[in-house]
Motif scaffolding. Structure first.
Motif, short mmCIF file in Angstrom:
data_model
loop_
_atom_site.label_atom_id
_atom_site.label_comp_id
_atom_site.label_asym_id
_atom_site.label_seq_id
_atom_site.Cartn_x
_atom_site.Cartn_y
_atom_site.Cartn_z
N ALA A 51 0.68 -1.18 -0.10
CA ALA A 51 -0.07 -0.06 0.18
C ALA A 51 0.96 1.01 0.06
CB ALA A 51 -0.93 -0.12 1.11
N LYS A 52 1.91 1.07 0.71
CA LYS A 52 2.63 2.58 0.86
C LYS A 52 3.50 2.62 -0.41
CE LYS A 52 6.19 4.47 3.94
NZ LYS A 52 6.95 4.10 5.23
N LEU A 53 3.91 1.57 -0.96
CA LEU A 53 4.72 1.46 -2.24
C LEU A 53 3.68 2.13 -3.37
CD1 LEU A 53 7.28 0.74 -3.92
CD2 LEU A 53 6.00 -1.34 -4.43
N LEU A 54 2.60 1.39 -3.42
CA LEU A 54 1.71 1.94 -4.56
C LEU A 54 0.82 3.22 -4.17
CD1 LEU A 54 0.09 -1.45 -5.00
CD2 LEU A 54 1.91 -0.34 -6.41
N ASP A 55 1.26 3.98 -2.89
CA ASP A 55 0.50 5.30 -2.53
C ASP A 55 -0.91 5.04 -2.81
OD1 ASP A 55 0.70 8.02 -1.56
OD2 ASP A 55 0.49 8.60 -3.81
N THR A 56 -1.32 3.94 -2.00
CA THR A 56 -2.75 4.07 -1.61
C THR A 56 -3.18 3.40 -0.43
OG1 THR A 56 -4.58 2.63 -2.93
CG2 THR A 56 -2.70 1.44 -2.62
N ASP A 57 -4.33 3.68 0.10
CA ASP A 57 -4.75 3.17 1.40
C ASP A 57 -5.03 1.59 1.25
OD1 ASP A 57 -6.82 2.43 3.45
OD2 ASP A 57 -7.20 4.54 3.51
N ILE A 58 -4.51 0.97 2.35
CA ILE A 58 -4.35 -0.19 2.60
C ILE A 58 -5.82 -1.10 2.30
CG2 ILE A 58 -4.73 -0.53 4.89
CD1 ILE A 58 -2.83 -2.78 5.03
N ARG A 59 -6.80 -0.22 2.61
CA ARG A 59 -8.11 -0.72 2.40
C ARG A 59 -8.59 -0.97 1.05
NH1 ARG A 59 -10.78 3.68 6.34
NH2 ARG A 59 -9.44 4.76 5.15
N GLU A 60 -7.79 -0.20 0.16
CA GLU A 60 -7.99 -0.31 -1.50
C GLU A 60 -7.28 -1.62 -2.09
OE1 GLU A 60 -9.78 1.87 -3.48
OE2 GLU A 60 -10.27 2.66 -1.88
#
Length: 67
Positions: A51-60
């Motif tokens: 999630a951090k690497l993809l710059d997205t919320d883990i919920r996504e």
């Protein structure tokens, strides 16, 4: 098989391949492929890294459950 994660969809949106993700999180391409195909599920620590690497919320990265 029940899908639990949305990793394949998010990788497609972000235009990142399984190989690129594997290299960036220091996992084998085979491991990432298993996650993407929902044959195995990544541990929460790995989901956090992704999630951090993809710059997205883990919920996504997860399919929502019904309330």
């Amino acid at each position: 098989m029940i899908k639990i994660n949305r990793l394949a969809e998010v990788l497609e949106i972000k235009k990142i391949t399984n190989r690129e993700l594997a290299e960036k999180i220091k996992k084998t391409e085979e491991t990432v492929s298993r996650w993407v195909n929902n044959h195995r599920q990544p541990p929460l620590t790995e989901l956090y890294k992704i999630a951090k690497l993809l710059d997205t919320d883990i919920r996504e990265l997860l399919y929502p459950t019904k309330p």
